[in-house]
Design an enzyme around this catalytic site. Structure first.
Site, PDB file in Angstrom:
ATOM      1  N   CYS A   1     -73.449  59.423-153.611  1.00 27.74           N
ATOM      2  CA  CYS A   1     -74.056  58.245-153.010  1.00 27.74           C
ATOM      3  C   CYS A   1     -73.049  57.103-152.961  1.00 27.74           C
ATOM      4  O   CYS A   1     -71.942  57.208-153.457  1.00 27.74           O
ATOM      5  CB  CYS A   1     -75.251  57.805-153.829  1.00 27.74           C
ATOM      6  SG  CYS A   1     -74.782  57.403-155.504  1.00 27.74           S
TER       7      CYS A   1
ATOM      8  N   CYS B   1     -71.501  56.040-156.241  1.00 28.64           N
ATOM      9  CA  CYS B   1     -70.417  56.874-156.747  1.00 28.64           C
ATOM     10  C   CYS B   1     -69.104  56.431-156.109  1.00 28.64           C
ATOM     11  O   CYS B   1     -68.077  56.301-156.777  1.00 28.64           O
ATOM     12  CB  CYS B   1     -70.620  58.336-156.378  1.00 28.64           C
ATOM     13  SG  CYS B   1     -72.140  59.036-156.957  1.00 28.64           S
TER      14      CYS B   1
ATOM     15  N   ASP C   1     -51.334  44.293-119.068  1.00 28.22           N
ATOM     16  CA  ASP C   1     -49.961  44.114-118.642  1.00 28.22           C
ATOM     17  C   ASP C   1     -49.874  44.746-117.248  1.00 28.22           C
ATOM     18  O   ASP C   1     -50.754  45.519-116.873  1.00 28.22           O
ATOM     19  CB  ASP C   1     -49.044  44.825-119.642  1.00 28.22           C
ATOM     20  CG  ASP C   1     -47.635  44.933-119.138  1.00 28.22           C
ATOM     21  OD1 ASP C   1     -47.113  43.900-118.693  1.00 28.22           O
ATOM     22  OD2 ASP C   1     -47.073  46.031-119.183  1.00 28.22           O
TER      23      ASP C   1
ATOM     24  N   ASP D   1     -47.654  48.161-122.532  1.00 21.83           N
ATOM     25  CA  ASP D   1     -46.846  49.366-122.662  1.00 21.83           C
ATOM     26  C   ASP D   1     -45.965  49.299-123.914  1.00 21.83           C
ATOM     27  O   ASP D   1     -44.770  49.220-123.843  1.00 21.83           O
ATOM     28  CB  ASP D   1     -46.008  49.631-121.404  1.00 21.83           C
ATOM     29  CG  ASP D   1     -44.914  48.597-121.231  1.00 21.83           C
ATOM     30  OD1 ASP D   1     -44.951  47.598-121.966  1.00 21.83           O
ATOM     31  OD2 ASP D   1     -44.029  48.803-120.387  1.00 21.83           O
TER      32      ASP D   1
ATOM     33  N   ASP E   1     -44.428  44.700-125.017  1.00 18.42           N
ATOM     34  CA  ASP E   1     -45.642  43.939-125.258  1.00 18.42           C
ATOM     35  C   ASP E   1     -46.030  43.912-126.726  1.00 18.42           C
ATOM     36  O   ASP E   1     -47.096  43.424-127.083  1.00 18.42           O
ATOM     37  CB  ASP E   1     -46.804  44.521-124.445  1.00 18.42           C
ATOM     38  CG  ASP E   1     -46.595  44.321-122.962  1.00 18.42           C
ATOM     39  OD1 ASP E   1     -45.989  43.307-122.605  1.00 18.42           O
ATOM     40  OD2 ASP E   1     -47.028  45.179-122.190  1.00 18.42           O
TER      41      ASP E   1
END
Lengths: 60, 827
Positions: B106, B109, B512, B714, B718
């Protein structure tokens, strides 16, 4: 009334048997893949596939 | 460890007389054992790093902790490294390993493990996926060793072991198998106990022979013992470890309910007074196991889909060494080696083709089923399949460095990562457990005072069970698991839960231009010819060959356009290249000049009569290349960077989703404006002539104005803008840079995936919210129902499990939602 005691104990023993059978089934993987089983006939396992029957030879 | 002439056995702590003792040095320390069996066990435990077992044991004996046990000698360290070598990744002191942690049930835990392990000095990163129980741990080998980390995990009651991400399935299978066995056992026992319990209930109302009643109760008790302690073992164990680590989870609630019912009933059976609740004790466990079984089956189903990557592991390759072909293991392949691949082979490494041409199926990474043709000089990526022909390539990266491995790692990470929302849920549900314990106690006290023990007891159990927040705990991870799986199938890799949440919020998309909305590859789009007397085939063939001497996108465009012309080809001579202007050469009787207007001016070629055409080509954002033969202009080539076919459609879809779009480009303003016209954007949606810093500034401005920005660029130039945007996507051809710099990786490198990723994220997120709502709703409604005594404990357990199961099924429904919304969008 006495028969009830006997019958309950017998039914318990049967249940215990079913219990053990179930444990065995799980441990040996009987429930592992319920989906795949139905496709097994289409599997081309090299060991299992019989070659074209020839005269005098038995297919598996 | 001495005590008179007796010694404690170092393994079992049995007090043994000295003469019966085996003394063996283990790793330089003399150890004492009562028997060879103990000696062997000691060595094995030591080897796998379970030394703390002895400390625990010694504590119980009141011997005090032996700190020395955890400090490994160099020799032990070396053996440990050997043992786990194949799992540990990373060179240098920072190591990485994937762990599978068992006995996690759970959110609590997960929380306990993360809290404790993260606090260890030297642990840099530790994340557990509550869905798969896998975790990724990064640590500094100078401060802590893997053995110490595993020790600590074992010490708080969990069992962790390293694994290969791709080899996880067998363990999950084993877990499911164990669960199947216990679930079946519990079902069988519960049915029988229930049967007799009905008899007992009937006896309660109608009267019953006391002897028969005692008999039935005894039998029920005997049957319940395996029902609680065998079938319920994982729950009891979980609860025990929860308590030991001081962070109660749902197991504690269930175990408390079931054990209370069991022991009270046992007391009643032995004293012969009062009713029994053996059916409750069993059914509680049965329903919890049922819920877990369904969850584990669902997980298995999802993990099966990532299994396909296993088929892409290759062990041996054909290496070419000094012209000789040898079979070589993958471990022996290094960067720079030459390998040969045959049709049907799968590439285990990245490389560049040096010899040959073939088609490649890259579908495992890209989801793109059309094979790609590649030839000498082209990059081939790991994981692709060679289809057509034998070829030779030079290796550029191997092992963990290959694109395929990196993608697999990212996939693993994305499944491990937690979204901020799930972290919040984890914390809340841990606290919630205390609240439940409190409500159960209050209910018990209240009903005990008003209606007596016989009524108060089952009600308290009902509250404990019904309020269990386990549906809340699995709501987020289940939906995330399904969501990321669905994205992956469509070639979209969302790197983390954080990115997913940002993706949902995106309300500004920035593109771009070059390489993103356009293909980034120059092409000849039109040829304008003026002079019919020149043999064009001869001219263009020579031009194509001459352009091979120049490395320029325009030269490449001309080359690829005219190569393969059949006809007269005389060869070329007297080649001269003028950087930024063009080239001149001689072929046959032609003296050729090819280039821009500046070159024509230099060569004294008259072009003013065609100025209109040249201007209109440039106005369209295209590049005109003028070709003159013997001083006369004979043709103009129009060269352009092609717009991607899907660009317009993608922008239309984004407009449909009401997400504004802008284009930031480093290209000239006219070119960008022209692109905007073609794509149907207004002029204020585009900005040209921006440097990488300008782009980053534009993004910063957008973010400051409160927008959540998604940037698609790209990779290379960028990078600053991409990393600044909340969601960065790079369109590089499966390059390392794009894998590293973007939060979303488009494995198929196609523009529609941008829209797909937003749609997928939105669908997943709304599923998470839906799940959380229902889980919370269930708890809010059910606690009063339990507290007012409306439900008996058995039905409380059934309702609780039902809520977990409904969350699991609801998450699986996400697949259908995604498919149908994509169908609606036309993908």
């Amino acid at each position: 009334m006495f028969s009830l005691y006997i019958l309950i104990i017998i039914s318990l023993l049967i249940a215990a048997g079913a219990f053990l059978l179930y444990i065995w089934a799980v441990k040996t993987g009987q429930f592992e893949d319920l989906e795949e089983t139905k496709y097994q006939v289409f599997d081309e396992d090299d060991d299992e596939v019989p070659t074209k029957p020839q005269n005098g030879t038995k297919t598996k | 460890m001495q005590k008179g002439t007796h010694f404690y056995c170092d393994h079992c702590s049995k007090l043994t007389p000295e003469k019966k003792l085996t003394k063996t040095p283990v790793n330089g320390v003399e150890r004492h054992f009562c028997c060879p069996g103990c000696e062997l066990s000691f060595k094995v435990l030591k080897q796998v790093g379970y030394d703390d077992y002895y400390n625990l044991q010694r504590k119980e004996l009141g011997l005090g902790e032996e700190r020395g046990a955890v400090i490994l000698t160099e020799e032990e360290q070396a053996r440990m490294d050997e043992l786990y070598r194949e799992f540990v990744q990373g060179s240098g002191e920072i190591k990485l390993v994937y762990l599978k942690i068992e006995k996690i049930h759970c959110a609590a835990c997960v929380f306990a493990n993360e809290e404790i392990i993260r606090k260890l000095p030297g642990v840099l990163e530790f994340n557990i996926n509550p869905g798969t129980h896998r975790s990724k741990i990064r640590w500094d080998n100078r401060l802590i060793t893997l053995a110490e980390i595993l020790n600590t995990i074992a010490n708080i009651g969990y069992y962790a072991y390293p694994f290969h991400p791709s080899k996880a399935k067998p363990t999950l299978d084993a877990e499911t198998k164990d669960l199947t066995m216990r679930l079946g056992a519990s079902a069988l026992i519960s049915m029988n106990v229930m049967l007799l319990a009905i008899g007992l209930y009937a006896g309660y109302f109608q009267g019953m022979d006391p002897q028969m009643k005692a008999f039935l109760q005894w039998i029920n008790m005997i049957m319940t013992i395996p029902g609680v302690f065998f079938a319920g073992k994982p729950i009891l164990q979980g609860a025990w470890y929860n308590l030991k680590s001081g962070s109660p989870g749902m197991d504690v609630l269930i175990a408390l309910g079931s054990l209370a019912a069991f022991f009270l009933s046992v007391w009643h059976v032995i004293t012969g007074v009062g009713e029994t609740y053996f059916d409750t004790a069993n059914m509680l466990i049965f329903f919890i196991l049922l819920g877990r079984y369904v969850e584990s089956k669902a997980k298995q189903k999802i993990l099966k889909e990532t299994d396909k990557y296993d088929d892409y592991r290759v062990e041996t390759v054909t290496k070419i060494h000094d012209g000789i072909r040898i079979n070589s293991g993958l471990d022996d392949v290094a960067k720079g080696d030459f390998l040969e691949f045959y049709p049907g082979d799968i590439l285990p490494v990245d490389g560049v083709i040096t010899n040959g041409t073939s088609a490649f199926d890259e579908s495992v990474l890209t989801g793109e089923s059309i094979p790609r043709q590649k030839t000498s000089g082209d990059q081939v990526i790991s994981g692709s399949r060679n289809l057509d022909d034998t070829f030779i390539m030079q290796v550029t990266s191997v092992g963990d460095g290959t694109i395929f491995s990196r993608v697999l790692e990212l996939i693993e990470d994305s499944q491990l990562s937690k979204s901020p929302i799930s972290r919040l849920v984890d914390q809340v549900s841990t606290k919630f457990i205390y609240f439940i314990l409190l409500s159960a106690s209050i209910s018990f006290i209240w009903w005990n005072l008003t209606s007596g023990f016989e009524i108060a007891f089952p009600i308290a159990i009902s509250v404990l069970v019904i309020a269990c927040p386990c549906a809340m705990g699995i709501a987020t991870p289940m939906a995330l698991l399904v969501g990321t799986g669905e994205s992956l199938k469509r070639g979209v890799l969302i790197k983390s839960g954080e990115v997913l949440e940002e993706l949902v919020k995106v309300n500004q998309v920035v593109f771009d231009k070059t390489g993103t909305l356009t293909t980034g590859i120059m092409k000849v789009v039109a040829v304008h010819e003026f002079d019919e007397t020149v043999d064009k085939t001869e001219l263009y063939s020579a031009l194509a060959h001459a352009e091979t001497e120049v490395y320029h996108p325009v030269a490449r465009a001309i080359r690829t356009h005219f190569f393969g012309l059949t006809g007269k080809y005389e060869g070329y001579s007297d080649f001269a290249g003028f950087g930024g202007k063009g080239i001149t050469f001689q072929t046959g009787s032609y003296k050729v000049a090819a280039g821009n207007t500046k070159l024509m001016e230099d060569e004294g070629v008259e072009f003013l009569s065609h100025l209109g055409l040249i201007k209109s080509i440039a106005g369209n954002g295209h590049v005109p290349v003028l070709i003159a033969v013997n001083g006369t202009l004979v043709s103009i080539l129009e060269i352009a960077d092609e717009i991607r076919t899907e660009a317009k459609e993608t922008l239309a879809k984004l407009a449909e989703m009401k997400i504004p779009v802008i284009i930031l480009s480093g290209d000239r303003k006219e070119n960008v404006n022209q692109l905007a016209r073609v794509l149907g954007l207004s002029q204020d949606q585009v900005k040209g002539e921006l440097s990488p810093e300008d782009k980053a500034n534009e993004i910063r401005k957008l973010i400051e104005s409160g927008k959540t920005v998604m940037m698609i660029g790209d990779g290379v130039n960028d990078a600053p803008a991409l990393s600044l945007a909340q969601v960065g996507i790079s369109m590089g051809e499966g390059s390392q840079i794009s894998l590293d710099s973007s939060g979303v990786v488009l494995l198929n490198n196609s523009l529609p995936s941008v829209v797909k990723s937003i749609t997928l994220a939105r669908a997943t997120y709304s599923k998470i919210r839906q799940n959380l709502f229902w889980a919370l709703f269930y708890n809010v409604v059910m606690i009063p129902i339990g507290a007012f005594g409306i439900l008996i404990p058995i039905w409380a357990a059934a309702a609780m499990s039902l809520s977990s199961i409904s969350v699991v099924f609801n998450s699986l429904l996400l697949r259908r939602t995604v498919s149908s919304s994509f169908r609606r969008m036309g993908y």
